[in-house]
Design a protein around this motif. Structure first.
Motif, PDB file in Angstrom:
ATOM      1  N   GLU A   1       0.161 -25.230  27.239  1.00 50.47           N
ATOM      2  CA  GLU A   1       0.910 -26.452  26.926  1.00 50.47           C
ATOM      3  C   GLU A   1       1.683 -26.294  25.614  1.00 50.47           C
ATOM      4  OE1 GLU A   1      -2.088 -29.610  29.168  1.00 50.47           O
ATOM      5  OE2 GLU A   1      -2.420 -29.061  27.071  1.00 50.47           O
TER       6      GLU A   1
ATOM      7  N   GLU B   1       4.659 -24.338  26.369  1.00 47.45           N
ATOM      8  CA  GLU B   1       5.648 -25.146  27.113  1.00 47.45           C
ATOM      9  C   GLU B   1       6.352 -26.174  26.226  1.00 47.45           C
ATOM     10  OE1 GLU B   1       4.472 -27.185  30.700  1.00 47.45           O
ATOM     11  OE2 GLU B   1       2.940 -25.674  31.049  1.00 47.45           O
ATOM     12  N   PHE B   2       5.768 -26.420  25.058  1.00 49.43           N
ATOM     13  CA  PHE B   2       6.162 -27.608  24.285  1.00 49.43           C
ATOM     14  C   PHE B   2       7.670 -27.676  23.993  1.00 49.43           C
ATOM     15  CE2 PHE B   2       6.530 -30.125  20.362  1.00 49.43           C
ATOM     16  CZ  PHE B   2       5.947 -31.290  20.812  1.00 49.43           C
ATOM     17  N   VAL B   3       8.236 -26.561  23.497  1.00 47.60           N
ATOM     18  CA  VAL B   3       9.668 -26.575  23.150  1.00 47.60           C
ATOM     19  C   VAL B   3      10.507 -26.804  24.409  1.00 47.60           C
ATOM     20  CG1 VAL B   3      11.573 -25.207  22.226  1.00 47.60           C
ATOM     21  CG2 VAL B   3       9.356 -25.179  21.085  1.00 47.60           C
TER      22      VAL B   3
ATOM     23  N   ILE C   1      -0.216 -27.223  18.146  1.00 46.92           N
ATOM     24  CA  ILE C   1      -0.631 -28.622  18.305  1.00 46.92           C
ATOM     25  C   ILE C   1      -2.064 -28.609  18.831  1.00 46.92           C
ATOM     26  CG2 ILE C   1      -0.170 -30.784  19.539  1.00 46.92           C
ATOM     27  CD1 ILE C   1       2.819 -29.853  19.504  1.00 46.92           C
ATOM     28  N   PRO C   2      -2.993 -29.134  18.040  1.00 48.67           N
ATOM     29  CA  PRO C   2      -4.406 -28.894  18.352  1.00 48.67           C
ATOM     30  C   PRO C   2      -4.910 -29.545  19.635  1.00 48.67           C
ATOM     31  CG  PRO C   2      -4.170 -30.370  16.458  1.00 48.67           C
ATOM     32  CD  PRO C   2      -2.810 -29.881  16.792  1.00 48.67           C
ATOM     33  N   VAL C   3      -4.179 -30.550  20.149  1.00 52.82           N
ATOM     34  CA  VAL C   3      -4.667 -31.216  21.367  1.00 52.82           C
ATOM     35  C   VAL C   3      -4.047 -30.648  22.639  1.00 52.82           C
ATOM     36  CG1 VAL C   3      -5.271 -33.396  20.240  1.00 52.82           C
ATOM     37  CG2 VAL C   3      -2.944 -33.065  21.093  1.00 52.82           C
ATOM     38  N   LEU C   4      -3.238 -29.617  22.481  1.00 50.26           N
ATOM     39  CA  LEU C   4      -2.640 -28.988  23.666  1.00 50.26           C
ATOM     40  C   LEU C   4      -3.218 -27.593  23.860  1.00 50.26           C
ATOM     41  CD1 LEU C   4       1.149 -29.949  23.259  1.00 50.26           C
ATOM     42  CD2 LEU C   4      -0.615 -31.135  24.565  1.00 50.26           C
ATOM     43  N   THR C   5      -3.341 -27.192  25.108  1.00 45.51           N
ATOM     44  CA  THR C   5      -3.858 -25.851  25.410  1.00 45.51           C
ATOM     45  C   THR C   5      -2.796 -24.806  25.018  1.00 45.51           C
ATOM     46  OG1 THR C   5      -2.902 -25.820  27.614  1.00 45.51           O
ATOM     47  CG2 THR C   5      -5.123 -26.734  27.422  1.00 45.51           C
TER      48      THR C   5
ATOM     49  N   GLU D   1       9.551 -28.407  27.016  1.00 46.47           N
ATOM     50  CA  GLU D   1       9.392 -29.830  27.366  1.00 46.47           C
ATOM     51  C   GLU D   1      10.395 -30.669  26.563  1.00 46.47           C
ATOM     52  OE1 GLU D   1       7.442 -32.017  29.096  1.00 46.47           O
ATOM     53  OE2 GLU D   1       7.492 -33.821  27.870  1.00 46.47           O
ATOM     54  N   LEU D   2      10.529 -30.328  25.268  1.00 48.21           N
ATOM     55  CA  LEU D   2      11.511 -31.048  24.443  1.00 48.21           C
ATOM     56  C   LEU D   2      12.930 -30.834  24.966  1.00 48.21           C
ATOM     57  CD1 LEU D   2      10.264 -30.337  20.786  1.00 48.21           C
ATOM     58  CD2 LEU D   2       9.914 -32.401  22.127  1.00 48.21           C
TER      59      LEU D   2
ATOM     60  N   ARG E   1      12.317 -39.214  19.470  1.00 48.80           N
ATOM     61  CA  ARG E   1      11.245 -38.745  20.339  1.00 48.80           C
ATOM     62  C   ARG E   1       9.889 -38.910  19.650  1.00 48.80           C
ATOM     63  NH1 ARG E   1      11.928 -34.694  25.066  1.00 48.80           N
ATOM     64  NH2 ARG E   1       9.804 -34.773  25.824  1.00 48.80           N
TER      65      ARG E   1
ATOM     66  N   LYS F   1       6.359 -23.965  33.272  1.00 50.61           N
ATOM     67  CA  LYS F   1       5.078 -23.278  33.493  1.00 50.61           C
ATOM     68  C   LYS F   1       5.315 -21.789  33.732  1.00 50.61           C
ATOM     69  CE  LYS F   1       1.748 -26.613  35.137  1.00 50.61           C
ATOM     70  NZ  LYS F   1       1.195 -27.294  36.281  1.00 50.61           N
TER      71      LYS F   1
ATOM     72  N   ARG G   1      -4.692 -37.445  24.428  1.00 43.31           N
ATOM     73  CA  ARG G   1      -5.576 -36.540  23.675  1.00 43.31           C
ATOM     74  C   ARG G   1      -5.571 -36.879  22.180  1.00 43.31           C
ATOM     75  NH1 ARG G   1      -4.058 -30.861  26.557  1.00 43.31           N
ATOM     76  NH2 ARG G   1      -4.662 -31.455  28.659  1.00 43.31           N
TER      77      ARG G   1
ATOM     78  N   GLU H   1       9.105 -29.073  35.110  1.00 43.26           N
ATOM     79  CA  GLU H   1       7.734 -28.644  34.846  1.00 43.26           C
ATOM     80  C   GLU H   1       7.428 -27.260  35.429  1.00 43.26           C
ATOM     81  OE1 GLU H   1       4.850 -31.583  35.900  1.00 43.26           O
ATOM     82  OE2 GLU H   1       3.168 -30.258  35.447  1.00 43.26           O
TER      83      GLU H   1
ATOM     84  N   GLU I   1       1.301 -31.750  11.483  1.00 41.10           N
ATOM     85  CA  GLU I   1       1.614 -31.510  12.892  1.00 41.10           C
ATOM     86  C   GLU I   1       2.971 -32.122  13.275  1.00 41.10           C
ATOM     87  OE1 GLU I   1      -1.937 -32.449  15.001  1.00 41.10           O
ATOM     88  OE2 GLU I   1      -0.695 -33.136  16.682  1.00 41.10           O
TER      89      GLU I   1
ATOM     90  N   ARG J   1       5.327 -19.671  21.913  1.00 36.56           N
ATOM     91  CA  ARG J   1       6.051 -20.949  21.828  1.00 36.56           C
ATOM     92  C   ARG J   1       7.473 -20.732  21.291  1.00 36.56           C
ATOM     93  NH1 ARG J   1       3.466 -25.273  17.866  1.00 36.56           N
ATOM     94  NH2 ARG J   1       4.170 -23.751  16.311  1.00 36.56           N
TER      95      ARG J   1
ATOM     96  N   LEU K   1       3.521 -34.366  29.847  1.00 36.58           N
ATOM     97  CA  LEU K   1       3.010 -33.753  28.625  1.00 36.58           C
ATOM     98  C   LEU K   1       2.953 -34.780  27.495  1.00 36.58           C
ATOM     99  CD1 LEU K   1       2.043 -30.937  27.772  1.00 36.58           C
ATOM    100  CD2 LEU K   1       4.297 -30.520  26.837  1.00 36.58           C
TER     101      LEU K   1
END
Lengths: 415, 227
Positions: free
Chosen positions: B104, B107-109, B97-101, B111-112, A316, B121, A10, B117, A303, B156, A3
């Motif tokens: 995604e 999933e972001f938090v 976050i505009p570049v993530l679906t 992922e942090l 990070r 998901k 991106r 994975e 952002e 999220r 990710l």
């Protein structure tokens, strides 16, 4: 991690034009440095060829004590033991015997101090260089006697045309005086103008007749197998040591570096020069990366504030900016390397510099045909340097991003 | 154990030597599973209180506890860790976050947090499903309506199953229909998962749906009504 990489890629694709321009700013220094390495290799090779093929060979054998009496060109009275040693030596590609004598060249009422070089006609032709030098007439052939070719500048000074005779008067402390009156059958222009003013080449047997000794020589010039440039120093030094051991104390084996330290000095001068250019390229490339990432951080202030508010650690966030830099620098360095290596490969087959460069290089005694050459280590260094510089350039925007206060960053409007 | 507890919480903003009190000795207790709103007019201090509880601001005095953790004394890194693991945020402006679906972003938090994975998901799709956003999981935020974006923001916030979700004016940018839908979905998450929600709002639609309304005026609690 996936990710994170997706995010980096991106983000870079958000402003494609800027990212592509940055990519170009990264790839150009890498490509230019590769070309510069290639040019450096080509120039070194030309200098090396110029020095070794025309003057020094890779190795020379002289009589012992030669260094102390260098100015008088001390003579090897019997060159045959040296020839026995080099004739079937597995590392030796080519060798020739030379007898060089200081002399006075005269014609009618003009004269000039010259260097008479007794050379083996067949061996000189092996190098295929004399033909390129001939301005007028021809080189003497095997079996020719009492013939000479001389520098055009010298012959013009003396007023000698081809077909006319030249008086050569030698005087050597070991052999006394001698006179030769050869017919000038060729005018030559060696790459060095200076050489053209004082060189006279005669068949070796004629030169030996001048010193009344058919086995005399001043040096045996040797070219080695597998040597393509100064980078093959280990081969040259190795053979020199082995040959010295074989010949014993009566002779001294010198490498081209011993004979022509000024050429080695030129290499030493070129390297820092290239390094300065390289540093300028990399500095500019680094500035562009810094600018891109800084603007990118500025645009994403809100952002990044959200990311920090959600609980991302500052390290990070710094890491993300570094990853973006790694992607930019990695792709840029790879593409730059590919282009640079491709161009150096293309240039390795030999090319002539365009326009007046050909004349200029000839005038200063250079072969105008350049064969670019770069080592794997050099190619790696170019890419790795840009990579490291891009990482360093990302440090400031990364640090700025990681120091944002979430609440203030989320309120950022760009004003 | 309370999810949130504040004791005599005071916040004074200082700018150019001028001190502006935003909160005055506020004491609040939120229990697990509560669906609570901080209400009040603009400038009453509700957003400040929310940001203090979320560790985004430091108090001038008083104490803040999230579960068993007093957060006043934590350094920025520890506060970030606390937010990551115990608090979910929903912002007024969605802030995806505009570049993530959508998936995604959800999933972001996690992922942090370093979740594997496949687990990320699965949890993301579960919550998107609950929020009726599974068909939009692979869309980028700019291809979603405001209401859909805010649903992703809620996904999220709750996907990592935090002890507390702080929502700052979550319906302020939505029309009444979407506000209604969003509130219904958050209520469902509250009931199904036991997630504790604390809103800062003056939206009557939210105030109608919550179990408790804590009203703030000029930085002080003026009323605390449990329905």
């Amino acid at each position: 991690m996936r990710l994170t990489l997706t995010l980096a890629w991106r983000n870079l694709m958000r402003n494609r034009r800027r990212s592509i321009l940055t990519l170009v700013a990264v790839l150009f220094p890498v490509m230019l440095l590769d070309i510069m390495w290639g040019m450096s290799g080509a120039v070194q090779r030309n200098l090396f060829d110029n020095t070794t093929l025309l003057q020094t060979g890779h190795l020379q054998v002289h009589v012992a004590g030669y260094q102390e009496l260098k100015s008088t060109l001390p003579i090897i009275q019997d060159v045959r033991p040296v020839l026995d040693a080099v004739e079937n030596h597995p590392d030796i590609e080519w060798f020739t015997v030379r007898l060089e004598l200081p002399a006075l060249a005269a014609h009618e009422n003009r004269s000039r101090g010259v260097l008479v070089q007794g050379v083996e006609a067949n061996k000189a032709q092996d190098l295929n260089l004399i033909d390129e030098w001939i301005d007028e007439g021809r080189m003497f052939a095997v079996g020719d006697t009492k013939t000479a070719v001389a520098g055009t500048a010298l012959l013009d000074h003396l007023g000698v045309s081809t077909g006319e005779s030249l008086i050569l008067l030698t005087s050597h402390p070991q052999t006394g005086t001698g006179v030769l009156v050869p017919e000038v059958i060729g005018k030559i222009s060696p790459p060095s103008r200076e050489l053209s003013r004082f060189i006279v080449q005669v068949p070796l047997a004629d030169a030996q007749a001048l010193v009344k000794n058919k086995n005399a020589a001043t040096n045996v010039v040797i070219l080695l197998k597998g040597v393509t440039g100064p980078w093959d120093k280990a081969i040259i030094d190795g053979v020199a040591t082995r040959l010295q051991n074989l010949l014993g104390d009566e002779y001294i084996v010198e490498t081209w570096e011993d004979i022509s330290p000024e050429t080695v000095g030129l290499f030493d001068l070129l390297t820092p020069l290239y390094m300065i250019f390289a540093l300028i390229f990399f500095f500019l490339g680094g500035l562009v990366v810094l600018n891109t990432l800084y603007l990118s951080v500025l645009e994403r202030t809100r952002e990044l504030g959200v990311v920090l508010a959600l609980g991302s650690s500052r390290n990070r966030v710094l890491g993300w900016i570094e990853v973006e830099s790694v992607v930019l620098a990695g792709v840029g360095a790879l593409v730059g390397s590919a282009l640079g290596i491709g161009l150096v490969w293309w240039g390795s087959f030999g090319f002539n510099l365009p326009g007046n460069f050909e004349e200029i290089t000839k005038a200063i005694g250079f072969n105008p045909t350049l064969h670019l050459r770069m080592t794997g280590v050099e190619a790696f260094t170019s890419a790795a340097m840009m990579f490291v510089i891009a990482l360093l350039a990302a440090a400031y925007p990364g640090w700025k991003a990681s120091r944002l206060e979430p609440i203030e960053a989320m309120r950022f409007t760009g004003n | 154990m309370s999810v949130v507890q504040t004791k005599d919480l005071t916040k004074i903003y200082s700018s150019n030597g001028i001190e502006t009190p935003a909160l005055k000795e506020v004491s609040l207790d939120v229990q697990p599973g509560e669906f609570t709103a901080l209400a009040g007019p603009s400038g009453s201090g509700k957003s400040t209180l929310l940001h203090l509880i979320g560790g985004l601001l430091l108090p001038t005095s008083g104490e803040i506890w999230i579960e068993d953790q007093k957060i006043n004394d934590l350094n920025p890194d520890k506060l970030a860790e606390l937010r990551l693991n115990r608090v979910g945020f929903v912002f007024q402006a969605y802030n995806l976050i505009p570049v993530l679906t959508a998936r995604e972003n959800t999933e972001f938090v996690m992922e942090l947090q370093g979740l594997p994975e496949n687990e990320r998901k699965k949890q993301a799709m579960d919550v998107l499903n609950t929020l009726e956003m599974n068909d939009y999981a692979d869309r980028m935020p700019n291809k979603l309506s405001g209401g859909q974006q805010q649903r992703v923001a809620v996904a999220r916030a709750v996907a990592a199953q935090p002890a507390l979700v702080l929502a700052d004016e979550p319906t302020a940018n939505l029309d009444s229909k979407n506000s209604e839908i969003l509130m219904g979905l958050m209520r469902k998450l509250n009931q199904d998962r036991g997630t504790t929600f604390l809103f800062a709002t003056h939206d009557p639609q939210i105030l109608e749906r919550v179990d408790r309304v804590v009203e703030l005026h000029d930085g002080e609690i003026s009323s605390d009504i449990k329905k």
